[in-house]
Design an enzyme around this catalytic site. Structure first.
Site, PDB file in Angstrom:
ATOM      1  N   ASP A   1       0.037  -7.538   1.812  1.00 52.74           N
ATOM      2  CA  ASP A   1       0.503  -6.140   1.792  1.00 52.74           C
ATOM      3  C   ASP A   1       2.035  -6.102   1.864  1.00 52.74           C
ATOM      4  OD1 ASP A   1       0.513  -3.410   1.806  1.00 52.74           O
ATOM      5  OD2 ASP A   1      -0.225  -3.193   3.872  1.00 52.74           O
TER       6      ASP A   1
ATOM      7  N   HIS B   1       0.812  -1.221   0.000  1.00 58.75           N
ATOM      8  CA  HIS B   1       0.000   0.000   0.000  1.00 58.75           C
ATOM      9  C   HIS B   1       0.846   1.272   0.000  1.00 58.75           C
ATOM     10  CE1 HIS B   1       0.156   0.150   4.533  1.00 58.75           C
ATOM     11  NE2 HIS B   1       0.077   1.439   4.288  1.00 58.75           N
TER      12      HIS B   1
ATOM     13  N   GLY C   1       2.351   6.393   8.639  1.00 55.33           N
ATOM     14  CA  GLY C   1       3.688   6.935   8.420  1.00 55.33           C
ATOM     15  C   GLY C   1       4.748   5.895   8.780  1.00 55.33           C
TER      16      GLY C   1
ATOM     17  N   SER D   1       4.028   2.682   8.194  1.00 52.82           N
ATOM     18  CA  SER D   1       3.732   1.611   7.247  1.00 52.82           C
ATOM     19  C   SER D   1       4.931   1.234   6.403  1.00 52.82           C
ATOM     20  CB  SER D   1       2.632   2.046   6.292  1.00 52.82           C
ATOM     21  OG  SER D   1       1.407   1.690   6.824  1.00 52.82           O
ATOM     22  N   GLY D   2       5.023  -0.037   6.108  1.00 53.35           N
ATOM     23  CA  GLY D   2       6.112  -0.523   5.269  1.00 53.35           C
ATOM     24  C   GLY D   2       7.376  -0.795   6.059  1.00 53.35           C
TER      25      GLY D   2
ATOM     26  N   GLU E   1      23.216  10.124   4.811  1.00 57.15           N
ATOM     27  CA  GLU E   1      22.108   9.675   3.975  1.00 57.15           C
ATOM     28  C   GLU E   1      22.589   9.196   2.608  1.00 57.15           C
ATOM     29  OE1 GLU E   1      22.418  12.697   5.301  1.00 57.15           O
ATOM     30  OE2 GLU E   1      20.651  13.171   6.523  1.00 57.15           O
TER      31      GLU E   1
HETATM   32  N1  ARG Z   1      -1.463   1.984   7.386  1.00 57.25           N
HETATM   33  C1  ARG Z   1      -0.570   2.784   8.177  1.00 57.25           C
HETATM   34  C2  ARG Z   1       0.412   3.512   7.267  1.00 57.25           C
HETATM   35  O1  ARG Z   1       0.165   3.598   6.091  1.00 57.25           O
HETATM   36  C3  ARG Z   1       0.064   1.999   9.268  1.00 57.25           C
HETATM   37  C4  ARG Z   1      -0.913   1.647  10.282  1.00 57.25           C
HETATM   38  C5  ARG Z   1      -0.354   0.840  11.383  1.00 57.25           C
HETATM   39  N2  ARG Z   1      -1.259   0.979  12.461  1.00 57.25           N
HETATM   40  C6  ARG Z   1      -1.097   0.437  13.654  1.00 57.25           C
HETATM   41  N3  ARG Z   1      -1.965   0.726  14.566  1.00 57.25           N
HETATM   42  N4  ARG Z   1      -0.095  -0.359  13.907  1.00 57.25           N
HETATM   43  O2  ARG Z   1       1.365   4.153   7.701  1.00 57.25           O
END
Ligand code: ARG
Length: 264
Positions: free
Chosen positions: A114, A68, A209, A211-212, A92
């Site tokens: 995902d 995503h 933020g 995520s991934g 960096e």
């Molecule tokens: N979908 C979120 C993102 O795009 C991450 C969500 C993770 N949430 C959690 N409660 N662990 O950054």
């Protein structure tokens, strides 16, 4: 109450909930690690340097992230060796991706599969600021209660406030799929290719933020930050893509591109 005020109320309510939701998105209950001690994490950014997701280096040419986080190969930049996103530290390495391989069965509706591989145009230099994470074996599992580390540049506070520009990290225990799927929690929406982690009382979690980004257990990358309900809420652990279920796909994908010189 008349109809216009009622509608206004509903609107305010929706906005308030949305604001809260947004404020609650990022690593909660964590702390700033020693700078450059988490060397396998990368920041996925837009080409104009907006952080969008985390990712993990698994070798000099490949990063694992969430499907995503796919904003398109032409819009993405990978930054390794980073700590503060707002300060230039000289450590960096900014590398453009050559191509993206989102999992072919990624389902944005139920968040299944995902996971995405990012092939870099040039290898990262492995040094004292940048290294790789080890992968678990295909099908390996971590026992309930084992502590794992999740890291990222996501929001830190459920009350909103400031967006941290420095990396944050927190340790959380693995939650069994059974518990995670119970009716008090995610009610059967957790598939066997997902992994839950968090304290039953909440308080520590990943958020938007993040995520991934990496969930590392027993020295290996067992999870990719995927989704959740709010952040750090009691009874709702974070949900991660279970990397060990994709080890074969990862190896096959990487070897199928090995030695290819095409520029797409
Ligand atoms: N979908 C979120 C993102 O795009 C991450 C969500 C993770 N949430 C959690 N409660 N662990 O950054």
């Amino acid at each position: 109450m008349d109809l216009p005020s009622l509608l206004l109320c509903i609107l305010v309510e929706l906005l308030a909930v949305n604001c809260l939701d947004m404020a609650e998105e990022r690593i909660v209950g964590g702390y700033a690690p020693v700078p450059h001690s988490i060397k396998y994490i990368v920041s996925l950014q837009t080409t104009d340097r907006q952080h969008i997701c985390g990712g993990t280096l698994i070798n000099k040419y490949w990063v694992i992230t969430a499907a995503h986080c796919n904003i398109g190969v032409d819009k993405m930049m990978v930054v390794a060796g980073d700590y503060s996103l707002s300060i230039y530290e000289g450590t960096e390495q900014e590398i453009l991706p050559q191509f993206l391989v989102p999992h072919p069965e990624h389902d944005a509706l139920n968040n299944n599969n995902d996971i995405m591989l990012v092939k870099l145009r040039a290898p990262v230099y492995l040094n004292s600021y940048v290294s790789i994470a080890l992968l678990p074996k295909q099908g390996a599992s971590v026992a309930e209660g084992r502590m794992c580390r999740v890291s990222g540049w996501g929001y830190t506070s459920s009350s909103g406030g400031q967006i941290p520009s420095t990396l944050r990290t927190v340790k959380i225990p693995v939650v069994s799929t059974e518990k995670c799927n119970s009716t008090e929690s995610f009610s059967g929406t957790i598939t066997e290719t997902m992994l839950c982690a968090g304290f039953s009382n909440g308080g520590k979690d990943a958020c938007m933020g993040d995520s991934g980004g990496p969930l590392v257990c027993e020295g290996r990358l067992y999870g990719v930050v995927s989704w959740g309900r709010g952040c750090a809420e009691a009874g709702f652990p974070g949900v991660y893509t279970a990397v060990s279920k994709y080890r074969r796909w990862i190896d096959e994908t990487i070897s199928s591109y090995y030695g290819r010189c095409d520029n797409n």
